[in-house]
Design a protein around this motif. Structure first.
Motif, PDB file in Angstrom:
ATOM      1  N   THR A 123       0.850  -1.190   0.000  1.00 41.59           N
ATOM      2  CA  THR A 123       0.000   0.000   0.000  1.00 41.59           C
ATOM      3  C   THR A 123       0.888   1.243   0.000  1.00 41.59           C
ATOM      4  O   THR A 123       2.108   1.150   0.142  1.00 41.59           O
ATOM      5  CB  THR A 123      -0.901   0.026   1.253  1.00 41.59           C
ATOM      6  OG1 THR A 123      -0.070   0.105   2.422  1.00 41.59           O
ATOM      7  CG2 THR A 123      -1.776  -1.209   1.328  1.00 41.59           C
ATOM      8  N   THR A 124       0.274   2.385  -0.129  1.00 40.35           N
ATOM      9  CA  THR A 124       1.028   3.643  -0.073  1.00 40.35           C
ATOM     10  C   THR A 124       1.815   3.744   1.226  1.00 40.35           C
ATOM     11  O   THR A 124       2.990   4.117   1.235  1.00 40.35           O
ATOM     12  CB  THR A 124       0.070   4.834  -0.202  1.00 40.35           C
ATOM     13  OG1 THR A 124      -0.642   4.729  -1.440  1.00 40.35           O
ATOM     14  CG2 THR A 124       0.824   6.154  -0.154  1.00 40.35           C
ATOM     15  N   GLU A 125       1.168   3.383   2.317  1.00 42.74           N
ATOM     16  CA  GLU A 125       1.816   3.468   3.635  1.00 42.74           C
ATOM     17  C   GLU A 125       2.914   2.421   3.777  1.00 42.74           C
ATOM     18  O   GLU A 125       3.944   2.680   4.421  1.00 42.74           O
ATOM     19  CB  GLU A 125       0.776   3.289   4.746  1.00 42.74           C
ATOM     20  CG  GLU A 125      -0.244   4.402   4.840  1.00 42.74           C
ATOM     21  CD  GLU A 125      -1.301   4.369   3.733  1.00 42.74           C
ATOM     22  OE1 GLU A 125      -1.898   5.424   3.444  1.00 42.74           O
ATOM     23  OE2 GLU A 125      -1.522   3.281   3.145  1.00 42.74           O
ATOM     24  N   ALA A 126       2.714   1.249   3.198  1.00 40.76           N
ATOM     25  CA  ALA A 126       3.728   0.199   3.266  1.00 40.76           C
ATOM     26  C   ALA A 126       4.993   0.622   2.521  1.00 40.76           C
ATOM     27  O   ALA A 126       6.119   0.450   3.020  1.00 40.76           O
ATOM     28  CB  ALA A 126       3.175  -1.100   2.680  1.00 40.76           C
ATOM     29  N   ARG A 127       4.808   1.190   1.337  1.00 37.91           N
ATOM     30  CA  ARG A 127       5.973   1.644   0.566  1.00 37.91           C
ATOM     31  C   ARG A 127       6.692   2.786   1.286  1.00 37.91           C
ATOM     32  O   ARG A 127       7.928   2.854   1.277  1.00 37.91           O
ATOM     33  CB  ARG A 127       5.538   2.064  -0.839  1.00 37.91           C
ATOM     34  CG  ARG A 127       5.010   0.904  -1.672  1.00 37.91           C
ATOM     35  CD  ARG A 127       4.775   1.308  -3.118  1.00 37.91           C
ATOM     36  NE  ARG A 127       3.723   2.292  -3.268  1.00 37.91           N
ATOM     37  CZ  ARG A 127       2.425   2.009  -3.374  1.00 37.91           C
ATOM     38  NH1 ARG A 127       2.013   0.752  -3.317  1.00 37.91           N
ATOM     39  NH2 ARG A 127       1.532   2.963  -3.528  1.00 37.91           N
ATOM     40  N   ALA A 128       5.936   3.675   1.916  1.00 35.51           N
ATOM     41  CA  ALA A 128       6.549   4.779   2.659  1.00 35.51           C
ATOM     42  C   ALA A 128       7.388   4.255   3.821  1.00 35.51           C
ATOM     43  O   ALA A 128       8.476   4.785   4.112  1.00 35.51           O
ATOM     44  CB  ALA A 128       5.472   5.726   3.172  1.00 35.51           C
ATOM     45  N   ALA A 129       6.910   3.219   4.488  1.00 32.29           N
ATOM     46  CA  ALA A 129       7.668   2.636   5.602  1.00 32.29           C
ATOM     47  C   ALA A 129       8.960   2.008   5.108  1.00 32.29           C
ATOM     48  O   ALA A 129      10.019   2.139   5.749  1.00 32.29           O
ATOM     49  CB  ALA A 129       6.808   1.596   6.319  1.00 32.29           C
ATOM     50  N   LEU A 130       8.907   1.324   3.970  1.00 33.51           N
ATOM     51  CA  LEU A 130      10.120   0.735   3.399  1.00 33.51           C
ATOM     52  C   LEU A 130      11.128   1.817   3.010  1.00 33.51           C
ATOM     53  O   LEU A 130      12.329   1.680   3.264  1.00 33.51           O
ATOM     54  CB  LEU A 130       9.757  -0.118   2.181  1.00 33.51           C
ATOM     55  CG  LEU A 130       8.944  -1.387   2.460  1.00 33.51           C
ATOM     56  CD1 LEU A 130       8.401  -1.967   1.164  1.00 33.51           C
ATOM     57  CD2 LEU A 130       9.788  -2.419   3.200  1.00 33.51           C
ATOM     58  N   ARG A 131      10.625   2.887   2.409  1.00 34.09           N
ATOM     59  CA  ARG A 131      11.512   4.000   2.018  1.00 34.09           C
ATOM     60  C   ARG A 131      12.180   4.616   3.246  1.00 34.09           C
ATOM     61  O   ARG A 131      13.371   4.913   3.242  1.00 34.09           O
ATOM     62  CB  ARG A 131      10.717   5.086   1.287  1.00 34.09           C
ATOM     63  CG  ARG A 131      10.383   4.792  -0.131  1.00 34.09           C
ATOM     64  CD  ARG A 131       9.997   6.060  -0.883  1.00 34.09           C
ATOM     65  NE  ARG A 131       8.951   6.824  -0.234  1.00 34.09           N
ATOM     66  CZ  ARG A 131       7.641   6.607  -0.410  1.00 34.09           C
ATOM     67  NH1 ARG A 131       7.227   5.633  -1.197  1.00 34.09           N
ATOM     68  NH2 ARG A 131       6.747   7.365   0.202  1.00 34.09           N
ATOM     69  N   LYS A 132      11.390   4.831   4.277  1.00 36.03           N
ATOM     70  CA  LYS A 132      11.909   5.484   5.479  1.00 36.03           C
ATOM     71  C   LYS A 132      13.034   4.668   6.111  1.00 36.03           C
ATOM     72  O   LYS A 132      13.988   5.222   6.682  1.00 36.03           O
ATOM     73  CB  LYS A 132      10.775   5.687   6.491  1.00 36.03           C
ATOM     74  CG  LYS A 132      11.188   6.519   7.703  1.00 36.03           C
ATOM     75  CD  LYS A 132      10.040   6.688   8.690  1.00 36.03           C
ATOM     76  CE  LYS A 132       9.823   5.432   9.489  1.00 36.03           C
ATOM     77  NZ  LYS A 132       8.891   5.607  10.626  1.00 36.03           N
ATOM     78  N   ALA A 133      12.931   3.357   6.017  1.00 37.01           N
ATOM     79  CA  ALA A 133      13.927   2.485   6.651  1.00 37.01           C
ATOM     80  C   ALA A 133      15.227   2.408   5.869  1.00 37.01           C
ATOM     81  O   ALA A 133      16.270   2.074   6.444  1.00 37.01           O
ATOM     82  CB  ALA A 133      13.345   1.085   6.824  1.00 37.01           C
TER      83      ALA A 133
END
Length: 270
Positions: A123-133
């Motif tokens: 999801t949008t939020e899942a991809r954002a979490a991966l990017r942040k890490a």
């Protein structure tokens, strides 16, 4: 919950028919000391998650996702965390608060399971979490994160991955090349070729293979046919690996025409 195997088997079959209303009673059973009970609860929850994952059941799906995410945030039992992370990708909706999964990306024992759950949830939020890490990750996990971002098709991650291509460890550079290759962006032509020439022998094949993939993507995307043919030819001349040489020749044959085969040592006109 008792020791009667027949009753437990019947419950395993019948409880999913009662739907999401049973979730509040099932989730606590995941940490039951009786393995047969926790296993059965896992399978029933999985059945319910599959049921609500279909189109038309978005409201139920959101309820189940919140219950599972709340349970994940509330537990530090690793077996329960792993079970929840396996089920959650089925039900994570757009807009869900994934902080419970995000937190596990920064713990050594859970980060790989969390990464996989976010990748599969996509999801949008899942991809954002991966990017942040990604900027904070050690090299092996950064490689895994870039693979996940590639598989989720996250274009917002491209600048972060490009940074790893330029400044990462050899393993990170190779992983970045693999992740960037599908973009078909001609501006990566020279960086890829230079990296393939300078990187250590343990990672050279991976970068050369990524360069082949970049050339293919350039040809398929359109607007860069000449550049893609030039990249195939450059790699054919530069690489000493017969597999890569064969791939470059195949690319010229598949994507090119007669005009591209006469200016290299394998295709010179006699």
């Amino acid at each position: 919950r008792g020791g009667d195997e027949i009753k437990r088997s019947l419950a395993r079959q019948l409880i999913p028919r009662h739907g999401i209303g049973t979730m509040s009673e099932l989730i606590p059973l995941l940490k039951n000391d009786n393995v047969a009970v926790s296993w059965a609860a896992n399978k029933v929850i999985l059945d319910i998650a599959n049921d609500v994952s279909v189109p038309g059941r978005e409201a139920d799906r959101a309820i189940v996702a919140k219950q599972l995410l709340d349970a994940l945030a509330a537990t530090d039992v690793q077996t329960e965390q792993f079970t929840l992370l396996r089920i959650l990708p089925l039900v994570i909706p757009e807009g869900a608060d994934l902080s419970a999964i995000d937190a596990l990306l920064y713990q050594d024992n859970t980060k790989e399971r969390a990464r996989r759950a976010l990748q599969e949830g996509n999801t949008t939020e899942a991809r954002a979490a991966l990017r942040k890490a990604l900027p904070k990750a050690d090299a092996p996990f950064a490689c895994a994160l870039m693979d996940a971002l590639d598989k989720t098709g996250d274009t917002e991650a491209i600048p972060l991955i490009a940074d790893k291509l330029a400044q990462g460890t050899p393993a990170e550079q190779a992983a970045a090349a693999r992740a960037l290759a599908p973009t078909g962006d001609p501006t990566y032509r020279e960086p890829f070729l230079a990296l393939a020439q300078s990187i250590d022998v343990n990672h050279r094949f991976a970068v050369e293979d990524a360069t082949l993939r970049l050339a293919h993507a350039m040809a398929v995307n359109g607007g860069a046919w000449d550049a893609s043919m030039a990249l195939f030819r450059a790699l054919l001349e530069q690489s000493e690996n017969p597999v890569i040489q064969g791939g470059a020749l195949a690319g010229l044959g598949r994507r090119g025409d007669a005009s591209v085969m006469g200016d290299n040592k394998w295709g010179k006109n006699s």
